[in-house]
Design an enzyme around this catalytic site. Structure first.
Site, short mmCIF file in Angstrom:
data_model
loop_
_atom_site.label_atom_id
_atom_site.label_comp_id
_atom_site.label_asym_id
_atom_site.label_seq_id
_atom_site.Cartn_x
_atom_site.Cartn_y
_atom_site.Cartn_z
N ASP A 270 -35.11 18.29 -4.49
CA ASP A 270 -34.09 17.25 -4.33
C ASP A 270 -32.98 17.57 -5.33
O ASP A 270 -33.06 18.53 -6.12
CB ASP A 270 -34.70 15.87 -4.55
C1 BGC Z 1 -31.65 12.00 -2.50
C2 BGC Z 1 -32.04 12.79 -1.26
C3 BGC Z 1 -30.82 13.33 -0.58
C4 BGC Z 1 -30.05 14.19 -1.57
C5 BGC Z 1 -28.83 14.86 -0.98
C6 BGC Z 1 -30.70 12.76 -3.39
O1 BGC Z 1 -30.17 11.94 -4.36
O2 BGC Z 1 -32.81 11.65 -3.21
O3 BGC Z 1 -32.76 11.96 -0.39
O4 BGC Z 1 -31.17 14.06 0.56
O5 BGC Z 1 -29.64 13.37 -2.66
O6 BGC Z 1 -27.83 13.96 -0.68
#
Ligand code: BGC
Length: 743
Positions: A270
């Protein structure tokens, strides 16, 4: 609904992206290895680098082979620019263009939690397919969805992105979403692997403790369903699971995902998740974090720049074998070949999403949205709107909130596209000659009640009040944990004042989770949960309010009476002291009822359904056989309607405590007035057991109780006997499956 049947049906439809047979697979492996053989260490590590549009992206990195995937690209112009730069790179390896496309790109469908309330995998597939069609039109080819995190705690703001609290419902819907995305042209990334939905205190990012057997029984099945539906990738979660951060958790990422499930796609971290291993306290610096993550099984570094900056040196120093890097690159290249990216023509930079929402996408959004609306209560039959009604007052800060209709994570959603509840009601009322007035009563956060007197006046002058309140979208989603789930601001005061007018009131609640209603549940006769219903939400709500569409949504999670009841869920374990009313030393609160306000699977209709003549085909079962339960369902009212027939089981005496109920099968059926259908739900005996900590699965000999009905309060209908124990090693365990045959 048999999961493998659903998967089969859905994958038969999923043709937009090539899924390979054995021969094609071999050819892909050959091409992967050929390409890998030509790559320098730096180029290999470049494939593991995932960077967002905007800083720190250096566009020239694309032509220098230092980037394998990008995110937050949401228009064809940028995609075309990136593609042109890739063409200047030595090996011309195409990029993945990732974006959070959860419930729509331009046309917004209901948020996933709402969509789950439809209990209808066909609609989950449809919504994901539309989201993907629009996104892929402008060159996006990878979505960071579906979120397969089960959650039993609505304090956690991200509960809105998932399917609620049930592993079986979650498995069916997660699979449908993966398939729908693929059909529409997007590779999926099942996230957040794993246990992210159970943070302590409901606090986003906080730590999680879940015993392994419970992981296998409850939290992992939706992810496994995603793997079986051939999701292209997984995303490692931010949280630590039992003290081991998911981003460096070899048990999750290698033992379970690769060895037990045989997943051969790739895993991304992530957002800066690898760097956060330092904050988690398991790495001293970026180099150690990069090393731990890649060795545990994270193939791609989202936004950390740690792989690109440190892995070449880690390899040269002998701390990371180059074969580990090769395997990660292989997984990413394999995915790119499978998606057909090497053979795709360049995108026309003038393509835009401006043709959306189209008539068709709006129609689909309305079809999905109206099935997600849950009629929580309808005392005195306040709804649907009665034929003699002359005037309606639409009151509340969310009545005309075009931005909030979309909900969080609205990708390229434009609030101007939204049909608000006020607009939907106005349009429908006009056609019936009903006048409509509108008063917001308070601001969006409902901090000030200055506008309340005007709203009370409007209510007094109307035959019916439609109140639209709930959770503004800013209070829902990532990093939106709430310690107080009461209707925020002064909403209770406002609703009490409206109730005091004595006018019939229907409350349309919006929001990304159940909210604590307090006295309102008793003061307001009719309550509908509309979630964040999307672009066509206002039409969908009006369809239900006016009875043009009979509500059929069911709660995908348990609705608490008080925040202090959380976590709360229906499939809980028994206690040694089950609740006995007025007995203090049994399970209860001294200051609140022990029961939820509305149970899992709950949702009313404008008609009534009667369940009768339930029968079990075979009372003794052994390996290879199935539990077949039949029941007759009759529509006793005068309107056509849909109900979700739900089958639950319980193992009352086992070697470890088993849940009081577990959903094993469901089927959404439609019945004309007076019509009876006989439904058969079938569950393989192999799905009546539970996991041990090592991931093996056992079905113990003994009785299994069976319950069938229209909610988790379903009536007991009898028992079956499993005659001989069944033991399955982890890799043979299939996701729980059932089937339904309407007769
Ligand atoms: C979130 C993810 C997301 C990623 C990209 C993160 O802060 O936890 O779910 O896909 O950002 O936007």
């Amino acid at each position: 609904m048999r999961l493998s049947y659903v998967l089969g049906l859905l994958s038969a439809l999923a043709v937009a992206l090539p899924l390979s047979g054995a021969k094609a697979q071999e050819a892909i492996e050959r091409r992967v290895n050929e390409l890998l053989g030509q790559m320098t260490l730096e180029e290999k590590v470049g494939q593991l680098n995932l960077v967002s549009h905007g800083p720190p992206l250096r566009w020239e990195d694309l032509s220098e082979g230092k980037v394998g995937a990008v995110l937050n690209f949401n228009n064809a112009q940028d995609v075309a620019r990136a593609q042109a730069l890739i063409q200047q790179s030595r090996l011309k390896i195409p990029l993945l263009y990732g974006l959070d496309v959860l419930h729509g790109f331009r046309t917004q469908f209901p948020l996933p939690l709402g969509e789950a309330a439809a209990f209808n995998p066909r609609l989950s597939f449809l919504a994901s397919e539309w989201a993907a069609k629009e996104a892929s039109h402008v060159g996006v080819n990878w979505t960071f969805a579906p979120m397969a995190d089960l959650s039993r705690d609505s304090r956690w703001g991200r509960i809105v992105e998932g399917f609620g609290e049930d592993p079986y419902l979650g498995s069916v819907l997660t699979a449908a979403r993966v398939e729908g995305f693929r059909k529409g042209g997007l590779a999926a990334s099942a996230k957040h692997f794993a246990g992210y939905g159970a943070p302590q205190g409901g606090r986003d990012y906080d730590t999680t403790y879940i015993p392994r057997a419970e992981m296998y029984d409850t939290y992992l099945p939706p992810f496994r369903a995603a793997a079986e539906a051939k999701t292209a990738s997984f995303m490692a979660a931010f949280n630590a699971l039992n003290g081991e951060p998911s981003t460096a958790n070899a048990w999750l990422l290698t033992d379970v995902l690769r060895k037990q499930w045989g997943f051969d796609g790739f895993v991304t971290s992530d957002w800066v998740g690898i760097g956060e291993l330092v904050n988690h306290g398991i790495a001293a610096d970026g180099a150690e974090a990069a090393r731990k993550a890649i060795l545990a099984g994270v193939d791609m570094d989202m936004m950390g720049l740690l792989y690109i900056n440190h892995l070449p040196d880690e390899v040269r120093a002998g701390r990371v074998p180059e074969s580990v890097i090769d395997e990660s690159v292989r997984r990413i290249l394999r995915t790119k070949f499978r998606l057909g990216l090497f053979d795709q023509p360049a995108i026309d930079p003038n393509r835009s999403e401006a043709g959306f929402p189209s008539k068709e996408s709006r129609q689909a959004a309305r079809e999905v949205a109206r099935e997600t609306i849950v009629l929580l209560q309808n005392n005195n039959d306040v709804l649907p709107v009665k034929s003699g009604t002359r005037s309606i007052a639409v009151i509340g800060p969310l009545a005309d909130a075009s931005h909030d209709m979309m909900g969080p994570h609205a990708a390229r959603g434009h609030k101007e596209d939204s049909i608000t509840v006020l607009q939907g009601v106005r349009e429908r009322a006009q056609s019936a000659g009903i006048t409509v007035s509108h008063a917001p009563a308070c601001d969006l956060m409902c901090r000030s009640t200055e506008q309340l007197p005007a709203a009370v006046e409007a209510a007094k002058n109307a035959d019916l009040v439609i109140a639209v309140f709930g959770e503004p979208q800013e209070l829902s989603g990532e990093a939106a944990s709430r310690a107080h789930l009461e209707l925020n601001g002064k909403q209770i005061e406002v609703l009490e004042a409206l109730a005091a007018t004595g006018k019939p009131i229907a409350l349309v609640l919006m929001g990304g989770r159940p909210q604590v209603l307090g006295p309102i549940a008793e003061r307001i006769p009719s309550i509908l949960m509309a979630w964040y219903p999307g672009t066509e939400g206002g039409h969908a709500v009006a369809d239900v309010l006016f009875g043009d569409f009979n509500p059929s949504g069911k709660l995908p999670l348990t609705w608490p009476r008080a925040t202090g009841q959380l976590p709360i869920y229906y499939n809980r374990l028994p206690t040694g002291r089950p609740t006995i009313p007025n007995n203090r030393f049994t399970l209860h609160y001294i200051d609140e009822a022990i029961t939820p306000l509305y149970p899992f699977g709950w949702g009313l209709s404008y008609t009534q359904f009667d369940y009768s003549n339930a029968s079990i085909a075979q009372k003794t079962l052994e390996s290879g056989q199935s539990l077949d339960v039949s029941v007759s369902v009759t529509n006793k009212g005068s309107r056509i309607g849909q109900d979700v027939v739900q089958l639950y089981t319980r193992d009352p005496v086992a070697s470890r405590s088993r849940p009081l109920r577990e959903l094993k099968a469901f089927e959404k059926i439609s019945l004309n007035p007076g019509e009876t259908k006989r439904i058969t739900l079938r569950i393989p005996v192999e799905s009546l057991g539970f996991h041990l900590d090592d991931g093996s699965y056992i079905v113990e000999a003994g009785a299994i109780q069976v319950f069938v009905g229209g909610s988790s309060l379903a009536e007991p209908i009898g028992e079956v006997e499993v005659t001989k124990p069944i033991q399955l090693p982890q890799e043979e365990r299939r996701a729980s499956a059932s089937t339904s045959v309407a007769q």
